[in-house]
Design an enzyme around this catalytic site. Structure first.
Site, mmCIF file in Angstrom:
data_model
loop_
_atom_site.group_PDB
_atom_site.id
_atom_site.type_symbol
_atom_site.label_atom_id
_atom_site.label_comp_id
_atom_site.label_asym_id
_atom_site.label_seq_id
_atom_site.Cartn_x
_atom_site.Cartn_y
_atom_site.Cartn_z
ATOM 1 N N LYS A 35 14.468 90.703 18.295
ATOM 2 C CA LYS A 35 15.032 89.397 17.970
ATOM 3 C C LYS A 35 16.557 89.507 17.980
ATOM 4 C CE LYS A 35 15.975 86.269 14.197
ATOM 5 N NZ LYS A 35 15.626 85.712 12.887
ATOM 6 N N GLY B 122 18.350 80.367 5.686
ATOM 7 C CA GLY B 122 18.293 80.484 4.228
ATOM 8 C C GLY B 122 18.578 79.195 3.471
ATOM 9 N N ALA C 206 14.530 79.659 11.276
ATOM 10 C CA ALA C 206 15.535 79.339 10.253
ATOM 11 C C ALA C 206 15.486 77.888 9.802
ATOM 12 C CB ALA C 206 16.950 79.641 10.723
ATOM 13 N N GLY C 207 15.563 77.720 8.479
ATOM 14 C CA GLY C 207 15.728 76.396 7.891
ATOM 15 C C GLY C 207 14.489 75.835 7.225
ATOM 16 N N ASN D 298 11.593 83.391 6.466
ATOM 17 C CA ASN D 298 11.735 84.476 5.505
ATOM 18 C C ASN D 298 11.948 83.930 4.097
ATOM 19 O OD1 ASN D 298 13.486 87.677 5.628
ATOM 20 N ND2 ASN D 298 12.549 86.726 3.889
#
Lengths: 270, 69
Positions: free
Chosen positions: A112, A173, A199-200, A221
């Site tokens: 990645k 995040g 993300a998000g 995550n």
């Protein structure tokens, strides 16, 4: 019809194929920000994912030599390990980091790529991302690439040979959810390789919305790691990704401004 | 045996002259761990650790996997 005959039972509807390898889940999860490695493992297992991201950092020399290693808890024999370039702000550092990761993982080529622009937004630096992607692809890597939700640059990355296009839904995040579904839709429509929202995502409904747009997967995550109960949130995300995929395949009803009664008016008793 | 000075993960570190990377890893108690190593930003394959000898001022970086998203 019996429950077992339902089309939703078809596992292929929920598989994800990247660089020729098929995974049983469209969810990809990170391993950062957990309380400890056991909680990391429990959340990863609960999520049903086949692909787990890790990052590469210097070993603490002379300290804690017997401390447990992340890869003992999420072993490469059980999950596909996806090394990232978190913390890299230029192409050269990102390429070097992934060359180290490939050696660490015994020659494994899937990676990645993320080249960040600044610490405040962690927004991708696209010129450096494009440069790093080109170098890595020439070096034999299968590059999954974190990118802006700009369809033109997403196309450049696809044409270059990236194996997955991974636009952000909102800042890394931030948990702000899917802020520009229109741009994501443009990217999904034009892209032949998997498009994975990276993300998000903040909660299960965000993951479902991403999947309803037609994404091939979601990578997250913080949404799991920073939930009050990460294991339960991992289960919620597993279900949300499947639910969103089923809704996408089912095709939603058209939106309408007027009400339309669900019960027929004929034969109404008065 | 003469001592040399190397840079190990960003810090000065003493090492024996002519020591191999394999020997350095063993001395650090890191044998058998899932690692990657570079010398002056050149990634050194695990199979080459035993014949790669360190020189003064070599910049060694030893990395492992940690949690990340």
């Amino acid at each position: 019809m019996n429950l077992n005959d339902l089309p939703a039972g078809a596992n292929t509807d929920h598989q994800l194929t990247i660089a020729g390898k098929t995974y049983d889940s469209k969810l990809l999860v990170g391993t950062g920000k957990y309380k400890d490695f056991q909680e990391t493992r429990d959340a990863v297992v609960a999520s049903g994912t086949g692909i787990v991201t890790v990052t590469v950092r210097r070993v603490n020399i002379g300290q804690h030599q017997d401390e447990p290693n992340l890869l003992d808890f999420v072993p490469p024999g059980e999950f596909t390990i996806l090394p990232n370039t978190g913390g890299c702000y230029n192409a050269a550092d990102a390429v070097y980091t992934l060359q180290m990761a490939r050696e660490m993982l015994g020659g494994h080529s899937l990676c990645k790529l993320e080249v960040l622009g600044d610490e405040k937004t962690l927004f991708p630096n696209m010129p450096e991302t494009l440069k790093a992607a080109e170098t890595l692809i020439k070096d034999g890597f299968d590059v999954m690439v974190y990118c802006s939700d700009d369809p033109i640059q997403a196309k450049m990355l696809e044409d270059m040979g990236c194996v997955a296009i991974m636009p952000l839904a909102s800042l890394i995040g931030s948990g702000m959810g899917i802020l520009n579904p229109w741009n994501l839709s443009l990217i999904i429509e034009q892209t032949q390789v998997p498009v994975i929202v990276d993300a998000g995502v903040g909660t299960a409904s965000d993951a479902a919305i991403a999947m309803e747009l037609g994404c091939d997967g979601v990578l997250m995550n913080t949404a799991i790691a920073k939930a009050r109960d990460p294991i339960r949130m991992a289960l919620a995300m597993r279900d949300a990704v499947r639910a969103g995929r089923n809704a996408y395949l089912a095709g939603r009803m058209p939106r309408r401004f007027a009400a339309s009664p669900s019960s027929p008016m004929a034969g109404l008793i008065t | 045996m003469n001592a040399i000075q190397i840079e190990l993960n960003g810090r000065p570190h003493p090492a024996d002259a002519n020591v191999t990377l394999q020997e350095l890893v063993a001395k650090l108690g890191l044998s058998g761990k899932s690692l990657a190593i570079s010398i002056n930003r050149e990634v050194i394959k695990r199979s080459d650790w035993s014949n790669r000898r360190l020189k003064t001022a070599d910049r060694i970086e030893i990395v492992h996997a940690i949690g990340g998203g």
